[in-house]
Scaffold this motif. Structure first.
Motif, PDB file in Angstrom:
ATOM      1  N   THR A  72      48.249 -29.170 -84.949  1.00  0.00           N
ATOM      2  CA  THR A  72      48.629 -28.386 -83.762  1.00  0.00           C
ATOM      3  C   THR A  72      50.113 -28.069 -83.752  1.00  0.00           C
ATOM      4  O   THR A  72      50.643 -27.639 -82.742  1.00  0.00           O
ATOM      5  CB  THR A  72      48.238 -29.121 -82.468  1.00  0.00           C
ATOM      6  OG1 THR A  72      48.780 -30.452 -82.482  1.00  0.00           O
ATOM      7  CG2 THR A  72      46.734 -29.179 -82.312  1.00  0.00           C
ATOM      8  N   SER A  74      35.205 -21.329 -80.422  1.00  0.00           N
ATOM      9  CA  SER A  74      35.711 -19.959 -80.324  1.00  0.00           C
ATOM     10  C   SER A  74      36.788 -19.839 -79.245  1.00  0.00           C
ATOM     11  O   SER A  74      36.700 -20.471 -78.188  1.00  0.00           O
ATOM     12  CB  SER A  74      34.557 -19.008 -79.996  1.00  0.00           C
ATOM     13  OG  SER A  74      35.065 -17.734 -79.655  1.00  0.00           O
ATOM     14  N   PRO A  75      37.841 -19.013 -79.504  1.00  0.00           N
ATOM     15  CA  PRO A  75      38.887 -18.807 -78.495  1.00  0.00           C
ATOM     16  C   PRO A  75      38.508 -17.819 -77.405  1.00  0.00           C
ATOM     17  O   PRO A  75      39.349 -17.450 -76.584  1.00  0.00           O
ATOM     18  CB  PRO A  75      40.048 -18.260 -79.341  1.00  0.00           C
ATOM     19  CG  PRO A  75      39.374 -17.507 -80.430  1.00  0.00           C
ATOM     20  CD  PRO A  75      38.116 -18.294 -80.745  1.00  0.00           C
ATOM     21  N   LYS A  76      37.249 -17.375 -77.392  1.00  0.00           N
ATOM     22  CA  LYS A  76      36.829 -16.422 -76.361  1.00  0.00           C
ATOM     23  C   LYS A  76      37.086 -17.015 -74.979  1.00  0.00           C
ATOM     24  O   LYS A  76      36.749 -18.162 -74.707  1.00  0.00           O
ATOM     25  CB  LYS A  76      35.350 -16.089 -76.520  1.00  0.00           C
ATOM     26  CG  LYS A  76      35.041 -15.288 -77.794  1.00  0.00           C
ATOM     27  CD  LYS A  76      33.561 -15.082 -77.970  1.00  0.00           C
ATOM     28  CE  LYS A  76      33.267 -14.332 -79.269  1.00  0.00           C
ATOM     29  NZ  LYS A  76      31.821 -14.202 -79.523  1.00  0.00           N
ATOM     30  N   ASN A 109      40.058 -17.436 -73.823  1.00  0.00           N
ATOM     31  CA  ASN A 109      41.462 -17.838 -73.829  1.00  0.00           C
ATOM     32  C   ASN A 109      42.303 -16.613 -74.201  1.00  0.00           C
ATOM     33  O   ASN A 109      42.641 -16.388 -75.360  1.00  0.00           O
ATOM     34  CB  ASN A 109      41.678 -18.974 -74.836  1.00  0.00           C
ATOM     35  CG  ASN A 109      43.041 -19.629 -74.676  1.00  0.00           C
ATOM     36  OD1 ASN A 109      44.002 -18.999 -74.251  1.00  0.00           O
ATOM     37  ND2 ASN A 109      43.121 -20.900 -75.031  1.00  0.00           N
ATOM     38  N   LEU A 158      45.663 -16.886 -76.223  1.00  0.00           N
ATOM     39  CA  LEU A 158      45.425 -17.242 -77.627  1.00  0.00           C
ATOM     40  C   LEU A 158      44.873 -16.037 -78.385  1.00  0.00           C
ATOM     41  O   LEU A 158      45.286 -15.764 -79.521  1.00  0.00           O
ATOM     42  CB  LEU A 158      44.461 -18.426 -77.718  1.00  0.00           C
ATOM     43  CG  LEU A 158      44.056 -18.848 -79.142  1.00  0.00           C
ATOM     44  CD1 LEU A 158      45.283 -19.157 -79.980  1.00  0.00           C
ATOM     45  CD2 LEU A 158      43.108 -20.040 -79.098  1.00  0.00           C
ATOM     46  N   GLN A 159      43.947 -15.303 -77.779  1.00  0.00           N
ATOM     47  CA  GLN A 159      43.392 -14.123 -78.439  1.00  0.00           C
ATOM     48  C   GLN A 159      44.489 -13.099 -78.737  1.00  0.00           C
ATOM     49  O   GLN A 159      44.512 -12.496 -79.808  1.00  0.00           O
ATOM     50  CB  GLN A 159      42.312 -13.491 -77.555  1.00  0.00           C
ATOM     51  CG  GLN A 159      41.008 -14.287 -77.513  1.00  0.00           C
ATOM     52  CD  GLN A 159      39.972 -13.616 -76.629  1.00  0.00           C
ATOM     53  OE1 GLN A 159      40.249 -13.230 -75.493  1.00  0.00           O
ATOM     54  NE2 GLN A 159      38.767 -13.466 -77.148  1.00  0.00           N
ATOM     55  N   SER A 198      39.356 -15.092 -85.877  1.00  0.00           N
ATOM     56  CA  SER A 198      38.885 -16.412 -85.463  1.00  0.00           C
ATOM     57  C   SER A 198      37.371 -16.575 -85.591  1.00  0.00           C
ATOM     58  O   SER A 198      36.882 -17.633 -85.962  1.00  0.00           O
ATOM     59  CB  SER A 198      39.312 -16.675 -84.011  1.00  0.00           C
ATOM     60  OG  SER A 198      38.765 -15.680 -83.158  1.00  0.00           O
ATOM     61  N   ILE A 218      37.494 -21.917 -84.998  1.00  0.00           N
ATOM     62  CA  ILE A 218      38.837 -21.933 -85.554  1.00  0.00           C
ATOM     63  C   ILE A 218      38.934 -23.177 -86.438  1.00  0.00           C
ATOM     64  O   ILE A 218      38.734 -24.294 -85.969  1.00  0.00           O
ATOM     65  CB  ILE A 218      39.912 -21.986 -84.454  1.00  0.00           C
ATOM     66  CG1 ILE A 218      39.961 -20.652 -83.699  1.00  0.00           C
ATOM     67  CG2 ILE A 218      41.274 -22.310 -85.041  1.00  0.00           C
ATOM     68  CD1 ILE A 218      40.918 -20.661 -82.534  1.00  0.00           C
ATOM     69  N   ILE A 246      50.123 -21.514 -81.888  1.00  0.00           N
ATOM     70  CA  ILE A 246      48.668 -21.567 -81.719  1.00  0.00           C
ATOM     71  C   ILE A 246      48.253 -22.891 -81.080  1.00  0.00           C
ATOM     72  O   ILE A 246      47.410 -22.936 -80.185  1.00  0.00           O
ATOM     73  CB  ILE A 246      47.965 -21.377 -83.086  1.00  0.00           C
ATOM     74  CG1 ILE A 246      48.206 -19.957 -83.612  1.00  0.00           C
ATOM     75  CG2 ILE A 246      46.469 -21.648 -82.975  1.00  0.00           C
ATOM     76  CD1 ILE A 246      47.746 -19.750 -85.040  1.00  0.00           C
ATOM     77  N   TYR A 302      47.904 -23.512 -77.304  1.00  0.00           N
ATOM     78  CA  TYR A 302      46.742 -22.999 -76.585  1.00  0.00           C
ATOM     79  C   TYR A 302      45.459 -23.752 -76.914  1.00  0.00           C
ATOM     80  O   TYR A 302      44.412 -23.447 -76.354  1.00  0.00           O
ATOM     81  CB  TYR A 302      46.549 -21.512 -76.914  1.00  0.00           C
ATOM     82  CG  TYR A 302      47.721 -20.652 -76.489  1.00  0.00           C
ATOM     83  CD1 TYR A 302      48.000 -20.423 -75.148  1.00  0.00           C
ATOM     84  CD2 TYR A 302      48.569 -20.082 -77.439  1.00  0.00           C
ATOM     85  CE1 TYR A 302      49.075 -19.652 -74.764  1.00  0.00           C
ATOM     86  CE2 TYR A 302      49.644 -19.303 -77.068  1.00  0.00           C
ATOM     87  CZ  TYR A 302      49.899 -19.089 -75.726  1.00  0.00           C
ATOM     88  OH  TYR A 302      50.964 -18.325 -75.341  1.00  0.00           O
ATOM     89  N   LEU A 303      45.547 -24.722 -77.807  1.00  0.00           N
ATOM     90  CA  LEU A 303      44.348 -25.463 -78.207  1.00  0.00           C
ATOM     91  C   LEU A 303      44.308 -26.867 -77.615  1.00  0.00           C
ATOM     92  O   LEU A 303      43.268 -27.307 -77.123  1.00  0.00           O
ATOM     93  CB  LEU A 303      44.276 -25.554 -79.742  1.00  0.00           C
ATOM     94  CG  LEU A 303      44.081 -24.238 -80.499  1.00  0.00           C
ATOM     95  CD1 LEU A 303      44.185 -24.488 -81.992  1.00  0.00           C
ATOM     96  CD2 LEU A 303      42.741 -23.610 -80.149  1.00  0.00           C
TER      97      LEU A 303
END
Length: 554
Positions: free
Chosen positions: A46, A70-72, A74, A77-78, A88, A92, A121, A124-125
Motif C-alpha cells: 500500500t 473491484s474499485p467500482k 470508489n 480511486l477510479q 483494474s 486489483i 493508490i 484509497y484501499l
C-alpha cells in the motif's frame, strides 16, 4: 476490500497465504509472535517504504501480493487509475518484490508502477491506524476534508470552488491591467516617440522583400538591358523571324488550296506562332525600356531598407513585424488614455465575483456547522460506553481571513476534545492520551466509515491499556464498524477478539535455530481455546474456557 494476502520471505515469515472475509477479523497471539510483520507486509503493497531489513535472513528477495476487490464505487480511486492508464477489472492485484541489493519492482495487475503511485493508490484501499498514529483522523490538516466527506454536500463544494476560481481570475485580470497601465505610463514618452517614428516611415508588411528585389534589379540593370537587347536582336536582325513566319504561312496557304484545306491546322499553328513572336518582340522592347538605370532610385531604396532594418533592430522584431509593433504601441497608448475606465470596470467585476464567493462560502459554512453539530452529537453518544463519559468532543469551525481563502471556502476545521469537565477544548492529537486517542478515533470511525471510501480499515492494538466493560464496548463498536467496511484488528483483548467474525492466530516457532512465524485461521473451538489463553495466560483452566465461551456467546 482485501481478499487475500500472500507473503514470502518477510522477516520471520517463510511463506504465508491468507484469505480474508468481509466484516470484522481479529489477529491475536503472544507478544513478539510477529503480528507486526503482517502489518509491515500489508504496508509494502500500500505504498510504505521498503527496507531490505525486512528480507528474511538467508534469502535474496521478498515478495508480497495483495488482492483487493473491484474499485467500482470508489470514485477517487477510479479517477486516479484512469489518470494513470491503469486497468483494474474485477480485482486489483498488487505485487511488490524487493531484492537484497535494494532494487525492487511493483506490479499493478501486471503493469509496472512507481512507489509514489502505489502510495497514492494505497490511500484509497487501506487505512492502517496505530495507537500513536498521527495521520488521518488525528491530523488537523485532514479534518476539513473528513467533515466535508461526511456531510456529502458535493454541490455546495463545487459552487464554492467555481466561485473562488472566478474571483481569482477577476483579481488577476485587474492586477494585470493595472500592471500594464503602470508599465505603459513609465514608458509613455518613449511610446509616443516610437509611434511618431514608425508612422513617419509607415512600414508595410512584405515591403522588405519587395525593396530587396527591386534593389537587386537596379544593381544588375545594365546586364539585364544587355540580355534583353540581345534577345531582341536575335528575333529582329538578320533573317527577321516574323518575315520568315509570314513567308512560311503564305506557302502553306498555297499548298492548302491543292488539298482542299487539309493543312488548315498547320496554317493556324503558324498564325499563332506569328502572333506570339510579334508579342515577344514588343515585350522585349518594352521590358528593356522599363529597366531603370537611375542611381538616385537605388539610393532611395538603400536608404529605406536601412531605415526599416534599423527600426526592426531597435524594437527587436523582424521588418515585416513593424506594422504590428506600431499597432501594439498605439494600443498601449490607448490603454493609458482609457485605462482608468477599464480598471474601474475590472474592479467592479472583481467585487461582484468576491460577493458571489462570499455568499457560496457562507452557505457552505452553514452546511458545515449543521454537519458538525450532527457529528458531535453522534460522537458524544459513543463516549460513555467507552468509559469516557466525562470527555467532550467538539468540531470547531473558524472563519479565516482573506489570505487563507481557497477553493474549499474560508473555514478551518479542527476536531477538539476535553477529557475532564473543567479542561479546555484542544486539538484531539494534543489533548488525549494514547488510550483515549484510540477510543476517540474508534468513535469517529464508527460514524465516518461510510464516507471514507476506503474498503479496509486496520487497527493495531486500538484496545491497548483497557479491559473489562471498556474493552467490551470497543469490541462492540469494531463489530458495528465491520458491518460497514472490512475491519482487521490486532488485539490482546479477549473481549475484542470474541467479537470478531474471523479469527487468526499468529504463532512463532523455532526449529534447528531457524525461527518462523505462522498464521492459522481458527475454528470455533480453536477460538474458544485462544480466548481462554488470553484470559488465563499459559495455563488454561476450565474456568477460563467457560469465560471464553460466555464472551463468544455474547
Amino acid at each position: 476490500m482485501l481478499l487475500s494476502l500472500s507473503i514470502q520471505n518477510v522477516v520471520l515469515i517463510n511463506r504465508l497465504d491468507l484469505d480474508f472475509n468481509p466484516g470484522f477479523s481479529v489477529l491475536t497471539g503472544e507478544t513478539g509472535a510477529g503480528k507486526s510483520i503482517l502489518l509491515d507486509s500489508l504496508g509494502l503493497v500500500t505504498g510504505k517504504r521498503a527496507e531490505t531489513s525486512l528480507i528474511r535472513q538467508g534469502e535474496e528477495k521478498l515478495a508480497v501480493t495483495a488482492i483487493f476487490d473491484s474499485p467500482k464505487g470508489n470514485k477517487p480511486l477510479q479517477e486516479l487509475l484512469a489518470e494513470n492508464e491503469l486497468e483494474s477489472g474485477d480485482e486489483i492485484i498488487i505485487k511488490r518484490v524487493l531484492s537484497r541489493d535494494g532494487k525492487g519492482k511493483i506490479f499493478f495487475n501486471d503493469q509496472l508502477i512507481s512507489a509514489k503511485l502505489l502510495k497514492e493508490i494505497g490511500k484509497y484501499l487501506v487505512e492502517i491506524h496505530g495507537q500513536f498514529d498521527n495521520q488521518g483522523l488525528l491530523n488537523p490538516a485532514n479534518h476539513l476534508d473528513i467533515l466535508d466527506a461526511y456531510g456529502n454536500y458535493e454541490q455546495a463544494l463545487c459552487a464554492v470552488k467555481s466561485a473562488y476560481r472566478e474571483y481569482k481570475a477577476a483579481i488577476n485580470a485587474r492586477q494585470e491591467a493595472e500592471e500594464n497601465i503602470r508599465r505603459a505610463k513609465d514608458e509613455e514618452e518613449n511610446l509616443r516617440h516610437w509611434v511618431k517614428e514608425l508612422e513617419q516611415i509607415n512600414p508595410q508588411k512584405g515591403e522588405e522583400e519587395e525593396l530587396s528585389r527591386r534593389r537587386h534589379e537596379l544593381m544588375n540593370a545594365e546586364k539585364i538591358i544587355e540580355s534583353l537587347d540581345h534577345a531582341y536582336a536575335a528575333l529582329t536582325q538578320g533573317k527577321d523571324i516574323t518575315s520568315a513566319l509570314r513567308q512560311a504561312q503564305a506557302a502553306v496557304d498555297r499548298a492548302n488550296g491543292y488539298v482542299n484545306g487539309r493543312f488548315d491546322e498547320l496554317y493556324q499553328t503558324l498564325d499563332r506562332a506569328l502572333i506570339e513572336a510579334s508579342d515577344a518582340i514588343d515585350q522585349l522592347e518594352t521590358a528593356s525600356s522599363e529597366v531603370s538605370l537611375d542611381s538616385n532610385e537605388q539610393e532611395k531604396i538603400d536608404g529605406r531598407l536601412f531605415a526599416l532594418k534599423d527600426l526592426a533592430r531597435k524594437h527587436g522584431v523582424l521588418p515585416d513585424d513593424l506594422p504590428a509593433t506600431l499597432l501594439d504601441f498605439k494600443q498601449k497608448l490607448n490603454t493609458i488614455e482609457l485605462g482608468e475606465d477599464g480598471i474601474k470596470a475590472l474592479r467592479q467585476k472583481e467585487q461582484e465575483k468576491r460577493q458571489i464567493y462570499l455568499e457560496t462560502a457562507n452557505q457552505l459554512h452553514q452546511l458545515r456547522q449543521q454537519t458538525a453539530s450532527r457529528l458531535d452529537s453522534l460522537i458524544m453518544q459513543e463516549l460513555p460506553p467507552l468509559k469516557m463519559e466525562k470527555a467532550k468532543f467538539q468540531t470547531q469551525i473558524t472563519k479565516q481571513g482573506e489570505n487563507s481563502w481557497s477553493e474549499k471556502g474560508f473555514d478551518e476545521v479542527c476536531f477538539t476534545v476535553s477529557t475532564n469537565p473543567n479542561s479546555p477544548q484542544g486539538p484531539i492529537n494534543k489533548i488525549a492520551s494514547g488510550g483515549e486517542l484510540s477510543r476517540f478515533m474508534l468513535a469517529l470511525k464508527v460514524n465516518l466509515a461510510e464516507s471514507s471510501g476506503v474498503g479496509t480499515m486496520i487497527f493495531d492494538e486500538v484496545d491497548a491499556g483497557i479491559g473489562g466493560a471498556t474493552a467490551q464496548a470497543v469490541g462492540e463498536r469494531l463489530a458495528r464498524l465491520g458491518e460497514k467496511v472490512q475491519v482487521l484488528v490486532v488485539t490482546h483483548s479477549p473481549q475484542v477478539a470474541a467479537k470478531g467474525t474471523q479469527h487468526f492466530k499468529v504463532q512463532k516457532s523455532t526449529k534447528e535455530n531457524i525461527t518462523t512465524t505462522t498464521v492459522q485461521e481458527l475454528s470455533q473451538e480453536e477460538r474458544r481455546e485462544e480466548i481462554a489463553r488470553m484470559l488465563a495466560g499459559e495455563t488454561v483452566s476450565s474456568e477460563a474456557r467457560a469465560a471464553a465461551q460466555v464472551l463468544l456467546s455474547a
